[in-house]
Scaffold this active site. Structure first.
Site, mmCIF file in Angstrom:
data_model
loop_
_atom_site.group_PDB
_atom_site.id
_atom_site.type_symbol
_atom_site.label_atom_id
_atom_site.label_comp_id
_atom_site.label_asym_id
_atom_site.label_seq_id
_atom_site.Cartn_x
_atom_site.Cartn_y
_atom_site.Cartn_z
ATOM 1 N N GLY A 1 0.838 -1.198 0.000
ATOM 2 C CA GLY A 1 0.000 0.000 0.000
ATOM 3 C C GLY A 1 0.876 1.253 0.000
ATOM 4 N NE ARG B 1 0.979 -9.174 -8.380
ATOM 5 C CZ ARG B 1 0.911 -7.866 -8.226
ATOM 6 N NH1 ARG B 1 0.412 -7.340 -7.116
ATOM 7 N NH2 ARG B 1 1.348 -7.068 -9.162
ATOM 8 C CB ILE B 2 -4.232 -11.015 -2.461
ATOM 9 C CG1 ILE B 2 -2.858 -10.341 -2.327
ATOM 10 C CG2 ILE B 2 -4.619 -11.683 -1.144
ATOM 11 C CD1 ILE B 2 -2.802 -9.208 -1.299
ATOM 12 N N PRO C 1 -13.729 -6.131 -18.901
ATOM 13 C CG PRO C 1 -16.038 -6.398 -19.112
ATOM 14 C CD PRO C 1 -14.921 -5.443 -19.426
ATOM 15 N NE ARG D 1 -3.806 -0.360 3.061
ATOM 16 C CZ ARG D 1 -2.986 -1.416 3.096
ATOM 17 N NH1 ARG D 1 -3.372 -2.538 3.640
ATOM 18 N NH2 ARG D 1 -1.763 -1.314 2.589
ATOM 19 C CG ASP E 1 -4.984 -8.687 8.952
ATOM 20 O OD1 ASP E 1 -4.587 -8.873 10.117
ATOM 21 O OD2 ASP E 1 -4.229 -8.383 8.009
ATOM 22 C CG HIS F 1 -2.777 -4.342 9.189
ATOM 23 N ND1 HIS F 1 -3.052 -3.089 8.719
ATOM 24 C CD2 HIS F 1 -2.390 -5.058 8.089
ATOM 25 C CE1 HIS F 1 -2.838 -3.032 7.407
ATOM 26 N NE2 HIS F 1 -2.440 -4.217 7.012
ATOM 27 N N GLY G 1 -1.698 -9.525 8.366
ATOM 28 C CA GLY G 1 -1.825 -10.235 7.087
ATOM 29 C C GLY G 1 -0.491 -10.612 6.461
#
Lengths: 350, 350
Positions: free
Chosen positions: B86, B173-174, B200, B265, B289, B314, B316
């Protein structure tokens, strides 16, 4: 509606098993159903009072079935069906020797127990009991961000640790389900121990290794399992042959960054040894769904006192879906015997 | 040993990033390293004092980089490198407009955040905060076994619920890493929402669906995501466009048995709305988290008060492996700019 049959087989059920299970007793008027309806165990005296003349007895892990109950049942009893995969609460020898069939409920809880095993491994690795205590205790504001604050070992591989090994004590259905779940987390290798009487099966192992894309999958002895594993899953049956299989010697052999998970039976792990291993940092952390002597586990229990140990109250199979599956299977196991059909899951002793 | 170069580029580092990261600054004598060494944030005044003449500034999420700091740095500053994915703490417009490069650390934390997302989903579904409170509070002996005690929804499919849908707010990605992890748990379907500006990509979606063996994988709008998902993962970037994207309307649209997980977030979820949804049982449970306003989250915070909400502080990306990866990448991002090589992970604004 047809009149009740004159000699209806009596089914004694020690608990309300939910509407899905009840609905399977069809047609209702063909059976005499005697069911405990309160939200607690019925106790032995209720069973003794109601069992005479019964054809089927459906129980849960909260009920012991011993010779007294079998004697009181008399010759009519054809089946004892338990809503559980374990059967420590049944005197299986006494039941079998009377020619009474035993039903149990394996497989339907495999996914639920595998899920909680992975959850406990992640929680133990990521210091979740400690960090939840910080948040729940209102202490989060005291902790600023720091590069390595709250860090634990990553369950899967990474550039820093390119190999990660999962170890299994006992390598049955649930272990296989856990292993399959772990692959996308980055587990690269697997070791396991089995009952010494069982034959090694290198062909099965190689097939499984290839199917899951693992680098290695090997049957090993307990000492090697302790040394090699980054996470050890205890998933073997209870009983004398596995009593305290995880003891001081085993724990001392483990890696300092390793995690121990027990979702099998409390008797497999020596609680005092595990507490010592956590306190003295022989291993990183532990997650247990089962504890020897449960549910008599209080705040002064050595494992509850260790904040590196996550303890949950035997909820491994506690998903609504799994318990419906267990309850319906327990009823099916009983009804099929009474109606002369093959029992879906009969416990056959070797 | 060679003598120090006369005009060594100065690197200001706001934190001890560990031995692995430090070791990458080679040869040491080629650089002037000014590093804060205490185990807390250095504060703006320390940066202001040390930044003049610096060629590189390496920061963490605990440090704000604004125009004051850039002005104090002067023309020498070539790169601001943050040990984070971030960048809300950086005034990226002010940095870019001065021709200063920005480094960040995506990808190296993908696995760690995906792991904790799955963990939180499992914990929320299986009522783990409530059941841990029972054990930790010494109350386990009060609970006998009962067929549906402590039961929650199973994350994957089962004979009782043959389809299970994972929903993703944000599909980067996550999210992909979480989805891959969920497949062996029995997730059968996937829905996701994306930034409305993004095109799309049905071909990519169909390839991913087939690769993972899912029945369906579709991009949908938020309303459909809420309706269809058994578990919703919030994994989109922060900022004004996603502020309170999970609000009362979204939560009211979710299934009563559904789980919400936020590992992105805090600003994406309206905490008051989520607390109300849990209290009034619009949804089953939640795992977060991140919380808006963290770390100022105390015992009277609406989410901490809800026992159906698991709150972790937090953590993660808090695996040792992931943080070493982030720290080393942050240093590499800085050093490469100073030595005229391509930066491994440059933040390029669209």
């Amino acid at each position: 509606m047809s009149a009740p049959a004159p000699n209806r087989p009596k089914i004694v059920i020690t608990r309300d098993l939910g509407p899905e299970a009840s609905a399977l007793i069809q047609p209702k008027e063909s059976f005499e159903i005697v069911q405990w309806s309160e939200d607690r165990a019925c106790g032995k005296s209720w069973i003794l009072k109601n069992i005479p003349g019964a054809a089927a007895l459906v129980v849960t892990v909260a009920d012991k079935v011993d010779a007294d109950i079998l004697d009181a049942a008399g010759n009519s009893l054809q089946v004892v069906s338990t809503m559980s995969v374990g059967y420590e609460h049944l005197d299986v020898k006494a039941i079998s020797s009377r020619g009474i069939k035993i039903g149990y409920t394996p497989e339907v809880l495999t996914d639920a127990v595998a899920d909680i095993s992975v959850m406990l491994a992640l929680m133990a690795g990521r210091n979740v009991r400690e960090t939840m205590q910080i948040v729940d205790g209102g202490k989060w504001p005291n902790y600023g961000w720091a590069p390595f604050l709250f860090c634990g070992p990553q369950i899967g591989s990474s550039p820093v640790s390119p190999r990660r090994t999962a170890g299994f004590i006992g390598f049955g259905r649930i272990s296989h389900a856990v292993l399959a779940r772990l692959v996308p987390f980055g587990i690269t290798d697997c070791v396991y121990t089995s009952n010494p009487q069982s034959k090694p099966d290198p062909e099965r192992d190689e097939g499984l290794r290839r199917k899951l894309g693992l680098q290695t999958l090997r049957r090993v002895d307990l000492g090697e399992l302790a040394r090699e594993s980054d996470t050890v899953f205890v998933l073997a049956p209870g009983g004398p042959s596995t009593y305290h299989i995880v003891n001081e010697a085993f724990l001392k052999g483990m890696k300092k960054t390793a995690i121990l998970v027990n979702a099998a039976r409390g008797s497999l792990v020596d609680s005092d040894a595990l507490a010592k291993a956590l306190r003295e940092e022989w291993i990183w952390g532990a997650g247990v769904d089962v504890v020897e002597g449960e549910p008599n586990v209080t705040q002064d229990h050595p494992l509850v006192r260790e904040s590196r140990c996550v303890v949950v109250p035997h909820i491994g199979s506690a998903t609504t879906e799994s318990r419906i599956g267990m309850a319906t299977l327990a009823i099916e196991n009983a009804i099929t015997v009474l109606t002369g059909k093959p029992m879906p899951k009969e416990l056959v002793l070797c």
